[in-house]
Structures are given as structure tokens and as C-alpha cells.
Design an enzyme around this catalytic site. Structure first.
Site, PDB file in Angstrom:
ATOM      1  N   GLU A  39     -60.336   0.174   8.969  1.00 39.65           N
ATOM      2  CA  GLU A  39     -60.555   1.355   9.805  1.00 39.65           C
ATOM      3  C   GLU A  39     -61.409   2.432   9.151  1.00 39.65           C
ATOM      4  O   GLU A  39     -61.816   3.388   9.813  1.00 39.65           O
ATOM      5  CB  GLU A  39     -59.218   1.975  10.250  1.00 39.65           C
ATOM      6  CG  GLU A  39     -58.449   2.731   9.186  1.00 39.65           C
ATOM      7  CD  GLU A  39     -57.418   1.871   8.489  1.00 39.65           C
ATOM      8  OE1 GLU A  39     -56.375   2.401   8.093  1.00 39.65           O
ATOM      9  OE2 GLU A  39     -57.663   0.655   8.356  1.00 39.65           O
ATOM     10  N   CYS A  78     -57.611  -2.855   5.932  1.00 40.40           N
ATOM     11  CA  CYS A  78     -57.341  -2.886   7.371  1.00 40.40           C
ATOM     12  C   CYS A  78     -58.580  -2.632   8.209  1.00 40.40           C
ATOM     13  O   CYS A  78     -58.538  -2.766   9.427  1.00 40.40           O
ATOM     14  CB  CYS A  78     -56.259  -1.870   7.733  1.00 40.40           C
ATOM     15  SG  CYS A  78     -54.641  -2.273   7.058  1.00 40.40           S
TER      16      CYS A  78
END
Length: 739
Positions: free
Chosen positions: A410, A408
Site C-alpha cells: 500500500e 502489503c
């Protein structure tokens, strides 16, 4: 070892009487179908209070001070902390990651050290297995093998994690020449329940194959480790360094693999049978054999990872999440999904990104790809290695081991390192009377304890012990800022020039109150980590904060997802259920509209009318109305003042904004560590997961709902064990594991 910390029934009853969980419109239903574990002794799945008790006790007992005769004072202190955590999570002012909601406090957690971490990263280059739980018998622990990163990826995917992997040129160039083509035969006993289905995908009957002196025979045990070791053996036989006897025939016996539908006792769910593994092994062997006498390319390595991911999807509680990271000038890698046949076969299994630095300027072809299909994403390793929060300035090598990211995007990660996430909903926590600085301190301590898990892989143990990385996220960010400030964080733009290219740019202007709010909370997280690290005698966390995309978990609390804007002020959100799901009768009884799913047999699509937090605020913006420029600016705000890791964001853009992609990527090259973009589709697809509607339609649909699903479900008493969890893409990029 001493008796662990536990929460009393009396305490839990007091919390249940005084705290009301902040369920979103889809919250309780999402919880019940995703995170409520089956309780065999009660013949039903968990209730929320039981889940939170399991999760908190599983975490608090990771405190290493409990290992040896802890004092009564310590046990009392940790019990009080567990009670604060319980109250916070029960009310949904904050939650650990979905992985923790599913696994924490289970026997699987106690057996499997890697189980609490969402996602991982590994570099695809020859590596040693070291002192890991999985080491092929033909290798010394310190012997490098081509198979090792593929084994790591396969193992972590089967444990339910997502894996980012790097096939950058610097890694792939270390893989030696493929020396041998291997004659692979996958066999299944004719008496096996899976025999007919296995033969259809390429296996042969065991009695049809004759072993000889030139062949290697391996009968796989019915375990996760057996699957990994079979693939490792297959890969390593192709290379002379790990095949000194030059054997070129391999017989893999899958007769012991449990059949389709059999129960998986550890992670949960039911088995896929041997068929996906058979297909995977044959396909990977074909990739390697095609390069005999030559060298693997980044595309070959990514194909192997994708084929592994495809096989892992075949369980009922997993979605294989992969991110492939390639070199920014590797055109074969960048264009690999243009091969439609291979895309449909296996290349769908990863989101693909390219690694850049702040000096990179070749955004034109990348922007063209993004406008076409949303790929590649961008990962700036230079910023990740040398910056925490951007406002804190250049710090040479502050995170120097970073080589990639999780799926993702992050968390910047070193080889073998995992994400370690906890999520706070600041608006909800404040509404429930919490001091946000205490909330974020509790979050930091929760995540810190996870780093003391007994990790299965040596590369992970070593880097976790060194970095102790945590990722404290806030979600519902748009809800919080709009409610507290009365406006969005970006208050306008001013004209300026790029300092290097001298291109005219629009520089965002931020609400100074928002800067102060997030800065104070960042410092609270760092202070909590410093204090707890000193107490535990371990390294302080190398980085602390992030913004995760938060699909499923945000649904629990009804918050906007991470930093993302709500998809619309008013929505129909659709969730798909297996037709035998016991939640369906309760949902129908309460008046929710249902219809047969047009994409999947034996599946029902349920429609939930949803109103976004702040929908009536004149300054409300949705993903369908907010500009691409404001989304970039909002991500940059969080990277500058909040996140010292990275910020996961899928920026959506209208067709008319496509020509801005290149210039905005270039403008924010000194600030944004990773990003991805997708065209905004609205609700144009049939049975779209999210369909924007107007206020009148929302109010009309809401009036049709006449009951409380939780209460009706309890009255019907129709719980069922081991239901299939129908896959849906909860985060914009589809990169997250379901759990």
C-alpha cells in the site's frame, strides 16, 4: 528536556463514562491477546483505557517543539489534541497501526527509534552503513558492503517490522563476484544450556575447534545487534573488497545467546535460543560458497533474505513479513517457488512480486502463475514515481526515489524508507458524532509526529527527513459506502476500448457521491499536513493517503478490512489460542464453541459467529459473491480519488473468473499501482480461519453465547504473562506482521 504531555486520570474517567468502545465480535479478545502489554506492578495485562493512554502519550510527546522549554500555551494546545485523539481511539472511530498500539509509549519506543513503523523497503545492492547504530568494526562508515541491505533487513525484521526488498536486475548487477568460499564453524560452549540442541542443527563444541592465524573468531553478544553483525561478517568475508586479508575461516561463538524460553525484555516475548541462528548462518554460507568464483543471482539474494526471515520467525510476538520484488522478465525469480523442497525450507518466507511499468504487456505468464498459486503480485513503479492520486494526473518525478513497496503493497517506498500508517473507520467515527474532516486531520498529525522518531539507520533518517511520508488509511470502506449511499461504489460498467490495444473493455461507472466524499477527505488530510508542516518547519509529506489491508486492527472495531469485501454476510471466524491462554476459560464460560486445533499441538480453536455490517442490505456483496471485475474497479476508484500512495488489495476470484486475470491486469495498467490476487477458497479447509455460513446458522450459534467475555475474564482474574501468540494469517496475502 521539559516534562512531557500526560493525560489526567479525571479526563480518562470522563471518557470511560461517556464513550463506549465499538468492539467487533472478536474485538476485545483480539485486543487482549495482541496489544495489551503486561503491567508487572499490577500483575496483569493492560486494559483498553490504559493502552490508549500509553499510545497517545507516546505519540504526542514526539512533537519536536517539546524538546526545548515549550510555552504553557503550546503544552495546553497539545494536551487538548491528545485528549481528542484519546477519545477518538478509545471509541475505535480510528486507530494508529497495530505497531503503534503495541509499542507507542513504551521504553522500547524511547530506546529504539525504528520501533513505531510497520514496514520498510531496501534495495539489495552494496551500500554504506553510514552513521547508523549498527556498523561492523571492520568497515568505514562510508565504505560500501554487500552485507548492508541484508543487515538492514535482519535488524528491522527482528524489531517486528516487515521488509520489502528488491532483487531486480539493476540492483543485483551491482553485487561483485563472490571471491572466496568460507569455512564456517559455529561453536557453542559445552556447558551451555543450549549445547545439545545446537549440535543437532550443526554447531560443534567450543573445545573441538582450534583457532589459528588464518581464522577470524567472533563471540556474539546476546543482543539483536550481535546477530546482525555475525551475519554481516559472514557475508562480507566472501568478497575481497571487504576481506582484504583474504581470511577464509570464520569461527562464530554463540555460547552467550540466551536459551529457549528466556524472556526478551525489549520487544517482548521469549527467546528462541541460538538454534535458528545457527541454521541460518550455515545455510547462508552454503548459498554464498556455491557461488564462489561467480556472481549472485536474484534467486540467491532472495534466498538469503528468506533464510533471514525464517530465523526471525522464531520469536513469540513476531511473524517475519517479506516481499521480494524482481524484474518482470526474470524467469528464474518468477519460478523460484516451484522448487518444492526449497519452498518448504525457506522460500515461503516472502510474497513475491514483479516490477512493471505502464508499457509492460507480458501479462500472460504472470496471469498463469496467479491462477496456479496467487503469485507473482504486480508493482507498477512507473505509476508510483510519477503519480499521486490518478485523478491529479501525471506529475513527473513527484516520488522519483521510489524503488519498491512494503510487503502489503500500500505504500511506495524509497531505499531505507518505512511505512507510517494510521487508520480511520469512517462509518464508526460518524456514528460516534465525529466530523470526519477533523478525524482525518488528527490522523495526519499523529502520523507526522512519528517521522520525528530518532531512526537507527542513516539511509532511513535521510529519506524520512526528505519525504516525511505518511499513510492515512480508511478501513471499513465497504461498510461506510453501502450504509451512506445505499449501494456499492461501482454502479455499473459501460463498453469501451483500450486506447492502445483497442481491446474491448468494460469501464466502471462510479457513484458520484462517493467521489465527492473521498475527495473532500483527501483534501482535509493534505491541508492538515501542510499546516502542521509549516508549524514544525519541516517538509510537507511527499504523499499522504493509502488503503492498508487491515487484518487485526479491523477486527478490533468489527469493520470490513481496508477496501476488501467481507468474506461472507455471515461467518464463523476461528482464532487459535495456546491451551494455557487465560482467555479460554472465559470464552468457554460464555458459550463459545471450542475444539482442539488439528494443525498444532497444545492449541485450541475457538469459533466466533460474525454478521457483516450491512449483511441484510439487498446491495450487500461478499468476497464470495462480488465479481473480480468489480474488485479491480473498486481498487481503481480508491487509487484514482483517495490514495496518493497505493491501495493494498488482495483480489479474490472464482475458478470461472481465472481467464479474466490477464485482461484486467492489462486494462488497469494506467491506474493500479500494486495488486495481488488469490483464488477464493470459501470455507473448504478444515478449521478455516473464515467459514461462510447462512443466516439461520448464525442466529443459532449466536444464541449459544450467553456472557460478556471481558466481564467474565475480569471475574476469573486469570491473566498470564508472556503467552505465546499463535500465528494466524489476518490479511489475505499473509504479508502483514502480527503487530
Amino acid at each position: 528536556m521539559s516534562e512531557g504531555i500526560s493525560l489526567s486520570a479525571e479526563f480518562i474517567d470522563r471518557v470511560k463514562a461517556s464513550v463506549k468502545p465499538h468492539w467487533g465480535k472478536l474485538g476485545w479478545v483480539t485486543y487482549k491477546r495482541t496489544y495489551a502489554r503486561w503491567l508487572p506492578e499490577k500483575g496483569r495485562s493492560e486494559n483498553w483505557d490504559e493502552t490508549v493512554k500509553r499510545v497517545v502519550e507516546g505519540n504526542i510527546n514526539l512533537d519536536p517543539r517539546l524538546q526545548d522549554s515549550p510555552s504553557l500555551e503550546l503544552k495546553q494546545s497539545l494536551t487538548e489534541e491528545a485528549e481528542r485523539l484519546y477519545k477518538l481511539i478509545y471509541g475505535l472511530g480510528a486507530t494508529p497501526s497495530g505497531r503503534n498500539l503495541w509499542i507507542s509509549g513504551t521504553d522500547y519506543q524511547r530506546r529504539t527509534g525504528d520501533s513505531l513503523n510497520n514496514c520498510w523497503f531496501v534495495a539489495i545492492r552494496p551500500q554504506k552503513y553510514g552513521d547508523s547504530k549498527i556498523v561492523p568494526s571492520y568497515l568505514g562508515k562510508q565504505e560500501k558492503a554487500v552485507s548492508m541491505p541484508f543487515s538492514f533487513l535482519f535488524d528491522e525484521l527482528m524489531k517486528g517490522g516487515g521488509v520489502g526488498f528488491s532483487v531486480a536486475r539493476s540492483n543485483i548487477s551491482q553485487i561483485p563476484r563472490v571471491d572466496f568460499a568460507i569455512d564456517l564453524q559455529v561453536v557453542v560452549d559445552e556447558s551451555s544450556e543450549s549445547y545439545d540442541a545446537s549440535v543437532k542443527v550443526g554447531a560443534v563444541g567450543k573445545n573441538e575447534v582450534v583457532q589459528d592465524a588464518d581464522s577470524i573468531y567472533y563471540r556474539l553478544p546476546d543482543t539483536r545487534e550481535g546477530w546482525v553483525l555475525a551475519n554481516a561478517l559472514l557475508i562480507d568475508l566472501h568478497f575481497a573488497q571487504t576481506n582484504p586479508d583474504r581470511k577464509q575461516k570464520l569461527i562464530l561463538d554463540l555460547s552467550d545467546i540466551r536459551p529457549y524460553g528466556a524472556e526478551i525484555h525489549g520487544f517482548g516475548g521469549t527467546a528462541s535460543g541460538p538454534m535458528p541462528l545457527i541454521s541460518m548462518l550455515l545455510d547462508i554460507n552454503e548459498v554464498l560458497n556455491n557461488k564462489a568464483g561467480g556472481r549472485l543471482t536474484s534467486v540467491d539474494a532472495a534466498d538469503i533474505c528468506n533464510l533471514i526471515g525464517k530465523a526471525v520467525v522464531a520469536g513469540n510476538v513476531r511473524r517475519s513479513a517479506e516481499l521480494a520484488l524482481g524484474s518482470n522478465d526474470d524467469q528464474d525469480f518468477i519460478s523460484m517457488k516451484q522448487d518444492q523442497e526449497k519452498l518448504m525450507h525457506h522460500r515461503w518466507a516472502s510474497n513475491n512480486s514483479v516490477a512493471v511499468d505502464s508499457a509492460f504487456s507480458g501479462y500472460q505468464p504472470i496471469a498463469a502463475g496467479i491462477r496456479e498459486n496467487g503469485e507473482p503480485g504486480i508493482v507498477n513503479l512507473d505509476l508510483s514515481k510519477n503519480y499521486g492520486r490518478i485523478v491529479d494526473g501525471y506529475q513527473a518525478g513527484i516520488d522519483g526515489d521510489v524503488e519498491g513497496t512494503n510487503p502489503c503493497g500500500e505504500i511506495s517506498l524509497a531505499n531505507g524508507e518505512p511505512c507510517n500508517l494510521f487508520e480511520v473507520f469512517p462509518l464508526i467515527a460518524e456514528e460516534q458524532g465525529w466530523d470526519l474532516q477533523e478525524v482525518f486531520a488528527l490522523a495526519a498529525r499523529y502520523a507526522k509526529r512519528v517521522t520525528f522518531s530518532p531512526y537507527d539507520w542513516e539511509i532511513s533518517r535521510e529519506i524520512i527527513q526528505k519525504n516525511r511520508r505518511i499513510g492515512i488509511s480508511m478501513s471499513g470502506i465497504q461498510d461506510w459506502l453501502l450504509t451512506r449511499l445505499g449501494n456499492r461504489v461501482v454502479t455499473g460498467f459501460k463498453d469501451d476500448f483500450d486506447p492502445e490495444t483497442h481491446e474491448a473493455i468494460k469501464v466502471p461507472v462510479y457513484d458520484k457521491r462517493a467521489i465527492k466524499m473521498v475527495d473532500q477527505l483527501y483534501k482535509a488530510v493534505v491541508k492538515a499536513d501542510q499546516d502542521y508542516s509549516k508549524t514544525l518547519g519541516c517538509n510537507e509529506s511527499i504523499k499522504h493517503t493509502t488503503v492498508k489491508p487491515s487484518g487485526t486492527v479491523a477486527k478490533l472495531a468489527g469493520a470490513s478490512e481496508g477496501m476488501h469485501f467481507h468474506y461472507g454476510a455471515y461467518l464463523i471466524q476461528r482464532i487459535r489460542f495456546q491451551n494455557s491462554d487465560p482467555l479460554l476459560p472465559a470464552l468457554k464460560a460464555c458459550g463459545y464453541r471450542t475444539e482442539a486445533d488439528i494443525y498444532t499441538e497444545n492449541t485450541t480453536c475457538v469459533e466466533f459467529p460474525v454478521k457483516a455490517v450491512g449483511a441484510d442490505n439487498p446491495n450487500f456483496a461478499s468476497a464470495g459473491t462480488v465479481s473480480i471485475a468489480e474488485q479491480f474497479a473498486t481498487q481503481a476508484f480508491l487509487q484514482t480519488y483517495w490514495s496518493d500512495n497505493a491501495v493494498s488489495c488482495t483480489i479474490t476470484f472464482q475458478d470461472s473468473e481465472g481467464d479474466q486475470v490477464e485482461s484486467l491486469l492489462r486494462q488497469y495498467r494506467f491506474i493500479i499501482k500494486s495488486t495481488s490476487l488469490l483464488p477464493y477458497f470459501g470455507g473448504s479447509l478444515q478449521q478455516a480461519p473464515k467459514e461462510p455460513i447462512d443466516k439461520e446458522t448464525y442466529e443459532k450459534r449466536s444464541q449459544e453465547i450467553t456472557g460478556n467475555v471481558e466481564e467474565v475474564f475480569s471475574q476469573l482474574n486469570s491473566d498470564v504473562k508472556d503467552l505465546e501468540l499463535v500465528d494466524q494469517t489476518d490479511c489475505e496475502g499473509g504479508a502483514c506482521p502480527i503487530k
